[in-house]
Design an enzyme around this catalytic site. Structure first.
Site, short mmCIF file in Angstrom:
data_model
loop_
_atom_site.label_atom_id
_atom_site.label_comp_id
_atom_site.label_asym_id
_atom_site.label_seq_id
_atom_site.Cartn_x
_atom_site.Cartn_y
_atom_site.Cartn_z
N CYS A 76 29.20 28.49 27.47
CA CYS A 76 27.91 28.32 28.16
C CYS A 76 27.56 26.87 28.50
CB CYS A 76 26.78 28.86 27.32
SG CYS A 76 26.92 30.61 26.96
N LYS A 100 17.75 30.87 31.50
CA LYS A 100 18.39 30.01 30.49
C LYS A 100 18.67 28.59 30.97
CE LYS A 100 22.81 30.02 27.95
NZ LYS A 100 23.67 30.90 27.14
N ASP A 122 25.35 35.62 32.25
CA ASP A 122 25.80 35.03 30.99
C ASP A 122 26.81 35.96 30.30
OD1 ASP A 122 26.02 33.42 28.80
OD2 ASP A 122 23.87 33.26 28.43
N ASP A 123 28.01 35.47 30.09
CA ASP A 123 29.00 36.19 29.25
C ASP A 123 29.45 37.54 29.79
OD1 ASP A 123 28.91 34.10 27.47
OD2 ASP A 123 28.24 35.27 25.75
N HIS A 163 24.42 38.35 27.72
CA HIS A 163 24.62 37.74 26.40
C HIS A 163 23.95 38.64 25.36
CE1 HIS A 163 24.75 34.69 23.24
NE2 HIS A 163 25.42 33.87 24.05
N LYS A 218 36.00 34.78 26.13
CA LYS A 218 35.15 33.59 26.07
C LYS A 218 35.63 32.63 24.96
CE LYS A 218 30.39 32.27 24.88
NZ LYS A 218 29.04 32.73 24.52
N HIS A 230 19.95 25.67 28.20
CA HIS A 230 21.05 25.39 27.28
C HIS A 230 21.78 24.08 27.56
CE1 HIS A 230 24.15 27.41 24.39
NE2 HIS A 230 23.35 26.56 23.80
N ASN A 240 31.08 32.37 32.06
CA ASN A 240 32.41 32.37 31.41
C ASN A 240 32.78 33.83 31.17
OD1 ASN A 240 30.37 30.96 28.99
ND2 ASN A 240 31.10 33.05 28.69
#
Ligand SMILES: *[C@@H]1O[C@H](CO)[C@@H](O)[C@H](O)[C@H]1NC(C)=O
Ligand SMILES: *[C@@H]1O[C@H](CO)[C@@H](O)[C@H](O)[C@H]1NC(C)=O
Ligand SMILES: *[C@@H]1O[C@H](CO)[C@@H](O)[C@H](O)[C@H]1NC(C)=O
Ligand SMILES: *[C@@H]1O[C@H](CO)[C@@H](O)[C@H](O)[C@H]1NC(C)=O
Ligand SMILES: *[C@@H]1O[C@H](CO)[C@@H](O)[C@H](O)[C@H]1NC(C)=O
Ligand SMILES: *[C@@H]1O[C@H](CO)[C@@H](O)[C@H](O)[C@H]1NC(C)=O
Length: 580
Positions: free
Chosen positions: A75, A129, A36-37, A223, A308, A131, A287
């Protein structure tokens, strides 16, 4: 008797699809490690010497480095794309992310990747996750194709107590952590990356190897946690990064390094069960990193532009690697343009999992090309089309089109340049570091020599030509809030030279192509409304589906309450008046 025989026969046929004579599954296990991120410059196989990621790098060097891997820039759209094989505009998921209190999610009319794999005999597992919506119970992962889910529904949680606290609303703090549908407080106090890794190992250890495994290990890392304590990593990991001055970046490095360890342990667990020889491992970031601004983690997408939630390469080019013994060619850098839309058809083809013909996928099967290091195929990719925020980003082969921007263009520049004086002191022994990693130990291709690693790393390192003075000349300047721009990524991967003023006809063609995509777009499915029935205080202190929740003083009663209380007060007042 006849019917029993027929039943047994069809049962055998059903099960036969995924099985060899010896009972071991013949379909490959699919393991997707979703980060994530994380910035593309935060793994060391792309050349950075600041945070060393020997396990991730060993996976990449032994497999295929996805050097032109694209993803949506946020996300929720990115995850929707992976699981549907469609652009966000074709599922209604193109605008923003699902905020905890908003009543919407990935439309139930969409069938998802785990459903197709489950139908083909796979055990389907989601760790971490989601989402993609949870306001209705039937939008949660175990009702959307996953046999098992262990993790959280929202965009992020605290790394230790696994709560999500919406500071900009007046909701109570709620824990967002479940085992399947049940609240799971037992992991309170343990670092999320470690908790998810332990669960992945448990799933692998308990897996019935007569069936193939489909597992998405969808990390919280890297994240940020809650807004009041965003940067969280175990002290002993952060302590490894004394060479990084900036405290935020140092903690970020600890988050990345915990994640790298997790990749090593997950691969080790697969090796211990003899599952690797028939597995496909895909690792990528959903991302680009948010270097600055909302939920910023100090990640780096440098030298790419933006971050992002921006239309630039920094938001949509993602660090990615693919490994499998089923790949005929390995240990190479792929310059095939590949997008998250492609993984469903690509992985399904590799595993011979049938997909319904009427799916209207946007992605294509790139397995034959990836497996053989084939000639890169030309692509047209719609990167962003958010007509609510008003920006878009599109690419035909190497021509990249940008119209509008996010955050009024605040993050349109080149962020996260790293200072070489802050290189990891161990980076002088980089290759040895990779070769002695857990992942290299379990994959260990003898063909992967020191020289080959150095070559692959150089090939996967993006250096943009030094800023030539002419890029600030008015004719090249891009002001996407005023007029659309386009770039030639082949010569200008860092998006410095806007060619729109020089080639207006080419710009027009690109605009027409974007317009064609717009014709096929569904309206945004986002319901940007706060539904107070989500408040964890109404659900035992947990974030939980709430579509059937009734507010304590709700509905009609609530609206008429002010009127009643008004009438009541008048009555009460007159009584008091009469009394005295
Ligand atoms: C809530 O969602 C469930 C499915 O999870 C559905 O069956 C039910 O009709 C919905 N109820 C309301 C009040 O929307
Ligand atoms: C939260 O409560 C405070 C104090 O009652 C109020 O001023 C504020 O407007 C509320 N915020 C929201 C988003 O409802
Ligand atoms: C988690 O543990 C901490 C420390 O023991 C405690 O204060 C907190 O209440 C716990 N949270 C939950 C949701 O149980
Ligand atoms: C993988 O290894 C296991 C155990 O050594 C073996 O039973 C199985 O046939 C192998 N599978 C493949 C596809 O080579
Ligand atoms: C900018 O100038 C350099 C020489 O300084 C030249 O090589 C380069 O092609 C120019 N770039 C463009 C896009 O005009
Ligand atoms: C570019 O953005 C402008 C302003 O938002 C918009 O009117 C136009 O339709 C966009 N063009 C394309 C091709 O998306």
């Amino acid at each position: 008797m006849r019917t029993v025989e027929a039943l047994l026969l069809s049962l055998t046929l059903c099960l036969g699809g995924g099985q060899a004579d010896n009972g071991a599954s013949t379909k490959p296990n699919i393991i997707i490690i979703l980060i994530d991120d994380m910035g593309i410059n935060d793994v060391s196989f792309h050349g950075s010497n600041q945070i060393l990621t020997p396990n991730i790098d060993a996976l990449a060097y032994n497999g295929v480095i996805l050097n032109r891997h694209y993803v949506p820039n946020l996300c929720t759209p990115s995850r929707a794309t992976l699981l549907t094989g469609k652009y966000p505009i074709h599922t209604g998921m193109q605008h923003f992310v699902i905020i905890n209190d908003e009543p919407w999610g990935l439309p139930l009319s969409e069938r998802l990747m785990p459903e197709f794999f489950r139908d083909a005999g796979y055990s389907t597992q989601l760790i971490g996750k989601w989402h993609l919506g949870f306001w209705r119970k039937d939008m949660t992962p175990t009702l959307r194709g996953f046999d098992h889910h262990f993790g959280y529904y929202n965009g992020y949680i605290d790394y230790y107590d696994h709560s999500n606290h919406m500071l900009n609303r007046n909701f109570s703090k709620g824990v967002d952590f479940r085992r399947d549908l049940d609240p799971w407080p037992a992991a309170n106090g343990s670092y999320a990356t470690d908790v998810f890794t332990a669960e992945a190992k448990r799933v692998i250890q308990d897996h019935d190897t007569s069936r193939p495994l489909f597992m998405v290990l969808s990390h919280l890392a890297v994240h940020t946690g809650n807004e009041d304590n965003p940067m969280q990593a175990p002290e002993e990991e952060v302590a490894k990064f004394g060479h990084i001055q900036n405290q935020k970046r140092r903690t970020y490095a600890g988050m990345v390094s915990s994640l790298d360890k997790s990749v090593g342990e997950t691969m080790q667990a697969l090796a211990d069960r003899n599952m690797l020889n028939n597995s496909i491992i895909l690792l990528y970031s959903d991302n680009g990193a948010p270097t600055v601004g909302i939920h910023s983690n100090a990640g780096s997408n440098y030298p790419f532009r933006g971050q992002k939630e921006s239309p630039w390469e920094g938001g949509i080019r993602s660090a990615g690697a693919l490994w499998s013994p089923l790949l005929k060619e390995r240990s190479y850098v792929s310059n095939q343009v590949i997008h998250a839309i492609d993984w469903l058809p690509t992985l399904a083809a590799a595993a011979e999992v049938p997909l319904p013909p009427n799916l209207k996928l946007d992605g294509v099967n790139l397995w034959p090309s990836l497996s053989t290091n084939g000639e890169p195929q030309p692509r047209r990719l719609l990167h962003v089309m958010d007509d609510v925020f008003g920006y878009s980003s599109y690419m035909r082969d190497n021509l990249k089109y940008v119209n509008g921007s996010s955050f009024q263009g605040q993050y349109d520049s080149w962020l996260g340049d790293l200072d070489e004086s802050e290189d990891d002191p161990f980076s002088s022994f980089y290759v040895q570091h990779v070769l002695s990693s857990k992942v290299h130990e379990v994959l260990g291709s003898a063909a992967l020599t020191n020289e080959r690693i150095t070559e692959l790393r150089a090939e996967a390192t993006q250096r943009c030509p030094p800023n030539q003075q002419n890029y600030t000349e008015p004719i090249y300047v891009c002001e996407p809030l005023k007029a659309p721009c386009f770039f030639n990524l082949d010569k200008d991967p860092c998006e410095r030279y806007n060619l729109a003023n020089i080639y207006p006809l080419q710009l027009q063609l690109l605009e027409q192509e974007v317009e064609q995509f717009r014709q096929s777009a569904l309206p945004s499915a986002r319901v940007p409304r706060s539904d107070e029935r989500c408040d964890p205080v109404l659900h035992g202190g947990y974030w939980q589906w709430w579509n059937a929740t009734i507010l304590p003083n709700s509905g009609v009663a609530k609206q008429t309450l002010p009127l009643w209380s008004f009438v009541y007060s008048i009555l009460a007042l007159s009584l008091i008046y009469v009394q005295f």
